[in-house]
Write a protein that holds these residues in place. Structure first.
Motif, mmCIF file in Angstrom:
data_model
loop_
_atom_site.group_PDB
_atom_site.id
_atom_site.type_symbol
_atom_site.label_atom_id
_atom_site.label_comp_id
_atom_site.label_asym_id
_atom_site.label_seq_id
_atom_site.Cartn_x
_atom_site.Cartn_y
_atom_site.Cartn_z
ATOM 1 N N UNK A 1 0.827 -1.207 0.000
ATOM 2 C CA UNK A 1 0.000 0.000 0.000
ATOM 3 C C UNK A 1 0.862 1.257 0.000
ATOM 4 N N UNK A 2 1.853 1.285 0.882
ATOM 5 C CA UNK A 2 2.734 2.460 0.952
ATOM 6 C C UNK A 2 3.542 2.621 -0.331
ATOM 7 N N UNK A 3 3.910 1.509 -0.927
ATOM 8 C CA UNK A 3 4.646 1.562 -2.190
ATOM 9 C C UNK A 3 3.783 2.194 -3.278
ATOM 10 N N UNK B 1 4.537 5.643 -5.173
ATOM 11 C CA UNK B 1 4.717 5.694 -6.621
ATOM 12 C C UNK B 1 3.765 6.707 -7.249
ATOM 13 N N UNK B 2 2.558 6.807 -6.688
ATOM 14 C CA UNK B 2 1.618 7.820 -7.173
ATOM 15 C C UNK B 2 2.214 9.210 -6.967
ATOM 16 N N UNK C 1 8.035 11.782 -12.157
ATOM 17 C CA UNK C 1 8.977 10.659 -12.222
ATOM 18 C C UNK C 1 8.251 9.399 -12.698
ATOM 19 N N UNK C 2 8.981 8.447 -13.231
ATOM 20 C CA UNK C 2 8.346 7.212 -13.712
ATOM 21 C C UNK C 2 7.621 6.480 -12.582
ATOM 22 N N UNK D 1 2.412 13.029 -1.121
ATOM 23 C CA UNK D 1 2.057 11.723 -0.561
ATOM 24 C C UNK D 1 0.748 11.811 0.215
ATOM 25 N N UNK D 2 -0.222 11.028 -0.250
ATOM 26 C CA UNK D 2 -1.534 11.071 0.379
ATOM 27 C C UNK D 2 -1.700 9.907 1.348
ATOM 28 N N UNK D 3 -1.454 10.165 2.611
ATOM 29 C CA UNK D 3 -1.613 9.111 3.613
ATOM 30 C C UNK D 3 -2.671 9.509 4.643
#
Length: 579
Positions: free
Chosen positions: A6-8, A12-13, A20-21, A66-68
């Motif tokens: 999930x964090x990955x 990445x989003x 970035x890729x 980062x949307x956490x």
RNA sequence: GCGCCCGUAGCUCAGCUGGAUAGAGCAACGCCCUUCUAAGGCGUGGGUCAUAGGUUCGAAUCCUAUCGGGCGCGCCA
């Protein structure tokens, strides 16, 4: 539930939002220290290196994207660009709530099941199973159980050695035994090891016996009915012996999984013809050889791989090529996993190279030779009996149970004689298995009765004991099987336990990917250890515990017990209600 | 000779897609049972990550060499 995954994804989003890729490595890991939160995202530093920008600044930009929300209670940048994530207790509680209402203990559904062929155990039927067969058998079985739990289609393949040259000697000896009126079950093969030794002695010493043995091999392999019948008798008896060991060991292999060397006999001529037609195999010094330039030495001499002996005989190389063909094309395997000792590394490297060139292994079939090290004695040399002989597996397991019984009798307070026997069996066998499974597969390891049966520290009995403790509490709580309540995490011990409970899928995936059950062993030990800490720190049924807290702690206990039981089951280790 | 694996605390082992002060267990020492199973928990001490270089912001982890150990290398499996 896979927090790391999930964090990955979230990271990445955020990378994408920064231009970035999407496949930029997020490098999410469990935090190394409690003050660094629960998980840490290290990807910003590596990405900054590629972009040649300031890592700390990139981490700040990443964190801004980062949307956490709702997941983390705190995120902070530390050092050169670590992003430390502290998970929200409320979110963890929600995830546990979901996972605990789920038969898979929160492990996501397998949306693309693979067909995985697993080749393990593979004893030589000419002899009795000895300690050298332990690792392949139990490591393979643990991986098989894990894959099946995940939802892949597993095809077990017990590649038993039933076709070697020793069988001529054995059936010649058997023939004489039977002629002398000896009952097969009772005497002749009661002890395969003795039988083998007798035959070997005659082979070495007795006039004419060696010649007869050699004749019998040829007759057997050319389909002579008399020899085949004797051979079958021997094989059946030997398989019966291995069945007993499997049962004792709590291993899932059955008759249906036996695919012995002889099963490939019909394919061998075709393989040789094909290798010749494809001009992969050429004659050399009388034998048929495939030369592998990929494995050449520095002078450019290719590595030879003999597929047919001088005189036309086949070897295990031939059989293994046929097995590739069968597994990849007939069984349609996506992945083949082979558990043998490390000494066969070169052989399987050669098999794969040839099988790929010849088309016996499809590109879509992964071929994983998973080697393991040797079991050593406490002197650091290969594990042997005091007199230097091989240690029979059946006897090793019996000794484990006897030793366990002595301890159980000493410690158990109110168990009946039958219960003591059962606990001793589960503890003894579990101790042997855990001691082996918990070591890194690839390294040699030292077998020590004292270490595994001291029953302290990272051992099977510790995990079994943790399980009985939880079960004891649940019995005392007097709650229905269907009991359910809200998770509410307040104490640090509860939170640590919760995070660990939610890491099961993460662990399972790694075990399957690397074929390394020791990762599951570590995980379960840490889980049990955290439960013990929680148990000491957080009263559950004692006076003064608020009902919501009590119920939440019961839920944590229930989930822990289910996970311990399931995890140990994947390792092939049994639990008990009391010990 | 060539190739593969290994060398981390006194012992047994983790960690090895490079990440912060290298972790467990055993053994040693000190606490904790009138309180949910003490086969338990809490704490203390203990390390040139074989050695030497290199790569880099950062190396137990990657590369090279050396030393030490195990194993393999044409007709066993």
């Amino acid at each position: 539930m896979n927090i790391k995954h999930l964090l990955t994804e979230k990271t990445q989003a955020a990378f994408v939002a920064l231009g970035l890729p999407a496949d930029t490595n997020a490098a999410v890991t469990v935090s190394t220290r409690v003050e660094f939160g629960d998980y840490q995202i290290n990807g910003a530093m590596a990405a900054a290196k590629l972009l040649k920008t300031n890592p700390r600044q990139l981490a700040e930009q990443l964190l801004a994207q980062l949307d956490l929300d709702g997941i983390a209670v705190k995120t902070e940048i530390a050092g050169p660009g670590f992003i430390n994530v502290t998970l929200a207790k409320g979110w963890l509680a929600q995830q546990l709530q979901h996972a605990s209402g789920n038969a898979r203990l929160g492990v996501a559904a397998n949306t693309s099941p693979q067909t995985v062929v697993v080749d393990y155990s593979a004893p030589n039927l000419a002899k009795e199973m000895h300690v050298g067969h332990l690792r392949s058998t139990i490591i393979g079985d643990a991986v098989v159980r894990s894959l099946e739990f995940w939802g892949d289609k597993v095809v077990r393949q017990n590649h038993m050695g039933d076709w070697g040259t020793q069988f001529g000697m054995l059936i010649a000896h058997l023939e004489d035994k039977l002629a002398a009126g000896v009952d097969l079950e009772q005497v002749a093969l009661a002890d395969l090891e003795d039988f083998y030794r007798e035959a070997k002695k005659r082979f070495d010493d007795e006039e004419g016996f060696a010649d007869k043995s050699r004749t019998y091999v040829v007759k057997l392999q050319s389909g002579d009915a008399h020899c085949q019948k004797l051979w079958q008798l021997f094989i059946d008896t030997s398989i019966k012996h291995s069945d007993e060991v499997y049962q004792k060991l709590n291993v899932t292999l059955t008759h249906a999984d036996i695919k012995p060397e002889s099963a490939y006999n019909d394919m061998l001529h075709g393989i040789i013809d094909d290798l010749k037609t494809q001009q992969l195999a050429v004659e050399s010094m009388g034998a048929l050889v495939v030369f592998l330039h990929e494995l050449a030495d520095k002078e450019g001499n290719p590595s030879p791989f003999i597929v047919q002996k001088t005189g036309g005989g086949f070897l295990y190389a031939t059989t293994d090529l046929a097995a590739c063909q069968y597994r990849s094309h007939t069984l349609n395997a996506d992945r083949v996993i082979i558990f043998t000792d490390a000494r066969q590394g070169l052989h399987f490297k050669q098999v794969e190279l040839v099988a790929r060139k010849a088309g016996y292994l499809r590109d879509a079939t992964a071929y994983d030779h998973c080697p393991f090290g040797t079991m050593m004695g406490e002197d650091g040399k290969p594990f042997k009996t005091r007199t230097g002989g091989t240690v029979k597996l059946a006897e090793l397991l019996e000794e484990a149970v006897v030793r366990a019984k002595a301890v159980v009798q000493d410690k158990a307070t109110d168990l009946s004689a039958e219960e003591i026997d059962e606990v001793a069996r589960k503890v003894g066998i579990g101790a042997v298995k855990f001691a082996d499974l918990s070591k890194n597969r690839t390294s040699d390891y030292i077998f020590s009765w004292d270490a595994m049966l001291s029953f302290e520290g990272a051992t099977a009995p510790y995990l079994q004991y943790a399980y009985t403790r939880v079960r004891s509490i649940l019995r005392r709580a007097d709650i229905a099987d269907s009991f359910t309540a809200e998770f509410a995490l307040t104490e640090e011990a509860e939170k640590q336990l919760a995070v660990k409970l939610l890491r099961f899928e993460e662990t399972l995936q790694q075990v399957m990917k690397d074929a390394q059950p020791n990762l599951l062993c570590n995980y379960l030990y840490e889980l049990a250890s955290l439960y013990m800490t929680f148990y000491e720190a957080c009263p559950i049924l004692k006076d003064g515990v608020e009902p919501t807290q009590r119920n939440s702690r019961l839920m944590l206990s229930i989930f822990t017990s289910r996970l311990l039981k399931q995890g140990l089951e994947l390792l092939g280790i049994e639990v008990m209600e009391r010990m």
